[in-house]
Design a protein around this motif. Sequence first.
Motif, PDB file in Angstrom:
ATOM      1  N   VAL A  35      86.871  93.198   0.709  1.00  0.00           N
ATOM      2  CA  VAL A  35      85.672  93.064   1.328  1.00  0.00           C
ATOM      3  C   VAL A  35      84.553  92.866  -0.026  1.00  0.00           C
ATOM      4  O   VAL A  35      84.789  93.521  -0.789  1.00  0.00           O
ATOM      5  CB  VAL A  35      84.851  93.872   2.207  1.00  0.00           C
ATOM      6  N   VAL A  36      84.202  91.460   0.015  1.00  0.00           N
ATOM      7  CA  VAL A  36      83.436  90.955  -1.223  1.00  0.00           C
ATOM      8  C   VAL A  36      81.866  90.963  -0.778  1.00  0.00           C
ATOM      9  O   VAL A  36      81.730  90.246   0.187  1.00  0.00           O
ATOM     10  CB  VAL A  36      83.860  89.663  -1.834  1.00  0.00           C
ATOM     11  N   THR A  37      80.973  91.454  -1.368  1.00  0.00           N
ATOM     12  CA  THR A  37      79.660  91.437  -1.164  1.00  0.00           C
ATOM     13  C   THR A  37      79.137  90.125  -1.435  1.00  0.00           C
ATOM     14  O   THR A  37      79.718  89.005  -2.476  1.00  0.00           O
ATOM     15  CB  THR A  37      78.663  92.406  -1.844  1.00  0.00           C
ATOM     16  N   VAL A  50      83.378  93.720  -5.144  1.00  0.00           N
ATOM     17  CA  VAL A  50      84.445  94.323  -4.169  1.00  0.00           C
ATOM     18  C   VAL A  50      84.161  95.170  -3.605  1.00  0.00           C
ATOM     19  O   VAL A  50      84.101  96.355  -4.398  1.00  0.00           O
ATOM     20  CB  VAL A  50      85.845  94.255  -4.735  1.00  0.00           C
ATOM     21  N   ARG A  51      83.526  95.476  -2.457  1.00  0.00           N
ATOM     22  CA  ARG A  51      83.129  96.745  -1.949  1.00  0.00           C
ATOM     23  C   ARG A  51      84.294  97.859  -1.541  1.00  0.00           C
ATOM     24  O   ARG A  51      84.117  98.809  -1.607  1.00  0.00           O
ATOM     25  CB  ARG A  51      82.199  96.613  -0.508  1.00  0.00           C
ATOM     26  N   GLU A  52      85.417  97.110  -0.848  1.00  0.00           N
ATOM     27  CA  GLU A  52      86.422  97.844  -0.541  1.00  0.00           C
ATOM     28  C   GLU A  52      87.598  97.006  -0.438  1.00  0.00           C
ATOM     29  O   GLU A  52      87.612  95.947  -0.126  1.00  0.00           O
ATOM     30  CB  GLU A  52      86.220  98.806   0.608  1.00  0.00           C
ATOM     31  N   SER A  53      88.826  97.869  -0.066  1.00  0.00           N
ATOM     32  CA  SER A  53      90.046  97.034   0.030  1.00  0.00           C
ATOM     33  C   SER A  53      90.574  97.539   1.503  1.00  0.00           C
ATOM     34  O   SER A  53      90.362  98.651   1.849  1.00  0.00           O
ATOM     35  CB  SER A  53      90.973  97.132  -0.892  1.00  0.00           C
ATOM     36  N   GLU A  72      82.143  88.517   2.487  1.00  0.00           N
ATOM     37  CA  GLU A  72      83.337  87.821   2.437  1.00  0.00           C
ATOM     38  C   GLU A  72      84.585  88.535   2.620  1.00  0.00           C
ATOM     39  O   GLU A  72      84.795  89.715   1.922  1.00  0.00           O
ATOM     40  CB  GLU A  72      83.391  86.921   1.269  1.00  0.00           C
ATOM     41  N   ILE A  73      85.622  88.242   3.416  1.00  0.00           N
ATOM     42  CA  ILE A  73      86.914  88.983   3.495  1.00  0.00           C
ATOM     43  C   ILE A  73      87.808  87.902   2.657  1.00  0.00           C
ATOM     44  O   ILE A  73      87.956  86.995   3.015  1.00  0.00           O
ATOM     45  CB  ILE A  73      87.280  89.277   4.864  1.00  0.00           C
TER      46      ILE A  73
END
Length: 193
Positions: free
Chosen positions: A14-16, A21-24, A48-49
């Motif tokens: 998950v990309v802000t 990258v906020r998390e995977s 963005e995923i």
Amino acid sequence: MNPFKDFPHSDFEVVTPEGEVRESGSGIFTGDTVVVFNEKLQVFANDEIRRRLPNGSDEAFTVVDPVFYQKMMGLEAHFQIKVRRKGTFPHHTGGHFNITVSGENARVNIGSTDNSTNVVNNSGVFADLINAIEGGVENVEQKAVLVEAVKDMEKAKGTGGFAASYAKFMGLAADHIGVVTPFLAPLASMIGG
């Protein structure tokens, strides 16, 4: 029992919108929906995923509507995330990973140290300043004195005498500060250089 456990899962990030990258996680991609069985997932509209494809590139999706569903009737709590496909990009490029750089001496250093030296050509500032004086100072005598002081500064640029020329110019320009203000920062940057 999870009826989706046998579906193929893909790893994603998950990309802000700022490109971080906020998390995977791991999820099921079904066209315009990503199903994620992680009730603590932090995902928001316009994130963005990005899922990594077997060829090493990233398939990017814009999050349109992340909806959380509570556990019910044997189905684990999960997100159903409505997405819109953006395209395929080389890994960690494109999409929210774009970097825009502008301005004199702009640069980006990733995983390296910047040992460069900035050199800016400010020679145009003198001509622009003369044009501003000629258009903004009405008194002909003051105009001539100021233009001559600018020419003296230009001649002294890069020498030890520039600071004195600059100080003289500033003393003469005090009554016309509104005309010369836009040029003060570039001129001051030449002191000592």
